[in-house]
Design a protein around this motif. Structure first.
Motif, PDB file in Angstrom:
ATOM      1  N   LEU A  23       3.365   0.181   7.784  1.00 32.60           N
ATOM      2  CA  LEU A  23       4.803   0.228   8.053  1.00 32.60           C
ATOM      3  C   LEU A  23       5.601   0.471   6.777  1.00 32.60           C
ATOM      4  N   THR A  24       5.125  -0.063   5.677  1.00 29.75           N
ATOM      5  CA  THR A  24       5.794   0.123   4.392  1.00 29.75           C
ATOM      6  C   THR A  24       5.665   1.564   3.912  1.00 29.75           C
ATOM      7  N   ASN A  25       4.490   2.121   4.058  1.00 28.33           N
ATOM      8  CA  ASN A  25       4.223   3.431   3.466  1.00 28.33           C
ATOM      9  C   ASN A  25       4.522   4.623   4.373  1.00 28.33           C
ATOM     10  N   ILE A  26       4.579   4.427   5.674  1.00 26.82           N
ATOM     11  CA  ILE A  26       4.940   5.553   6.535  1.00 26.82           C
ATOM     12  C   ILE A  26       6.437   5.570   6.807  1.00 26.82           C
ATOM     13  N   ASN A  27       7.084   4.430   6.569  1.00 28.42           N
ATOM     14  CA  ASN A  27       8.533   4.325   6.753  1.00 28.42           C
ATOM     15  C   ASN A  27       8.962   4.852   8.124  1.00 28.42           C
ATOM     16  N   SER A  80      11.834 -10.846  -0.441  1.00 26.97           N
ATOM     17  CA  SER A  80      11.438  -9.762   0.475  1.00 26.97           C
ATOM     18  C   SER A  80      11.211  -8.462  -0.287  1.00 26.97           C
ATOM     19  N   HIS A  81      12.059  -8.205  -1.243  1.00 27.10           N
ATOM     20  CA  HIS A  81      11.934  -6.989  -2.056  1.00 27.10           C
ATOM     21  C   HIS A  81      10.623  -7.001  -2.850  1.00 27.10           C
ATOM     22  N   ILE A  82      10.308  -8.119  -3.449  1.00 27.81           N
ATOM     23  CA  ILE A  82       9.069  -8.242  -4.231  1.00 27.81           C
ATOM     24  C   ILE A  82       7.845  -8.099  -3.332  1.00 27.81           C
ATOM     25  N   ILE A  83       7.879  -8.717  -2.171  1.00 29.41           N
ATOM     26  CA  ILE A  83       6.758  -8.621  -1.226  1.00 29.41           C
ATOM     27  C   ILE A  83       6.556  -7.160  -0.814  1.00 29.41           C
ATOM     28  N   SER A  88       3.467  -2.153  -1.043  1.00 26.50           N
ATOM     29  CA  SER A  88       3.486  -0.691  -1.180  1.00 26.50           C
ATOM     30  C   SER A  88       2.712  -0.232  -2.416  1.00 26.50           C
ATOM     31  N   SER A  89       2.471  -1.138  -3.359  1.00 29.44           N
ATOM     32  CA  SER A  89       1.729  -0.763  -4.568  1.00 29.44           C
ATOM     33  C   SER A  89       0.214  -0.744  -4.343  1.00 29.44           C
ATOM     34  N   ILE A  90      -0.247  -1.210  -3.180  1.00 31.78           N
ATOM     35  CA  ILE A  90      -1.680  -1.103  -2.870  1.00 31.78           C
ATOM     36  C   ILE A  90      -1.972   0.394  -2.768  1.00 31.78           C
ATOM     37  N   LYS A  93      -5.524   5.174  -1.527  1.00 32.11           N
ATOM     38  CA  LYS A  93      -6.965   5.430  -1.397  1.00 32.11           C
ATOM     39  C   LYS A  93      -7.681   4.283  -0.684  1.00 32.11           C
ATOM     40  N   GLU A  94      -7.094   3.083  -0.722  1.00 35.92           N
ATOM     41  CA  GLU A  94      -7.671   1.932  -0.020  1.00 35.92           C
ATOM     42  C   GLU A  94      -7.489   2.048   1.492  1.00 35.92           C
ATOM     43  N   MET A  95      -6.559   2.893   1.897  1.00 37.40           N
ATOM     44  CA  MET A  95      -6.227   3.015   3.319  1.00 37.40           C
ATOM     45  C   MET A  95      -6.191   4.483   3.750  1.00 37.40           C
ATOM     46  N   ILE A  96      -6.936   5.328   3.079  1.00 40.91           N
ATOM     47  CA  ILE A  96      -6.855   6.765   3.330  1.00 40.91           C
ATOM     48  C   ILE A  96      -7.197   7.123   4.771  1.00 40.91           C
ATOM     49  N   LYS A  97      -8.244   6.501   5.321  1.00 38.50           N
ATOM     50  CA  LYS A  97      -8.638   6.791   6.704  1.00 38.50           C
ATOM     51  C   LYS A  97      -7.514   6.421   7.670  1.00 38.50           C
TER      52      LYS A  97
END
Length: 114
Positions: A23-27, A80-83, A88-90, A93-97
């Motif tokens: 949810l963070t990375n696909i926005n 919330s901002h820090i979380i 999002s900093s993960i 490549k850890e979630m490429i699939k």
């Protein structure tokens, strides 16, 4: 202090962390069936995880017709901002699939709507 504990407990599960990362990375808002397909989890488990994330105020839902979509809760404070930034900093490549599958599903959804 309870809210912080709920947040960390909610994110301590790999599936829930993956949901929030997506949810963070696909926005984009996504529905349960899309999460089920992307994470290759059972619908019951995904629904249960979403309930925990919602209770921890990490995600919210909106009903559109017969569909319920989930999205990240708006950032309300520095915590919330820090979380959100931490998640999002993960590296992707850890979630490429999962990310590849999710983008394909969202692309397919766009084609159905247009």
């Amino acid at each position: 202090m309870d809210n912080y504990i709920k947040t960390f407990k909610a994110l301590s599960d790999p599936t829930r962390l993956k949901i929030v990362w997506l949810l963070t990375n696909i926005n984009e808002k996504i529905c349960v069936s899309e999460i089920v397909e992307v994470l290759e989890e059972y619908q019951y488990n995904v629904s249960r995880h979403l309930k925990v994330l919602k209770k921890a105020n990490l995600i919210e839902e909106v009903k559109e017709g017969k569909w319920v979509f989930y999205y990240l809760s708006p950032i309300k404070d520095e915590f919330s901002h820090i979380i959100k930034n931490s998640i999002s900093s993960i590296p992707e490549k850890e979630m490429i699939k999962e990310m590849t599958k999710c983008k394909a599903l969202l692309s397919h959804r766009e084609k159905k709507i247009n």
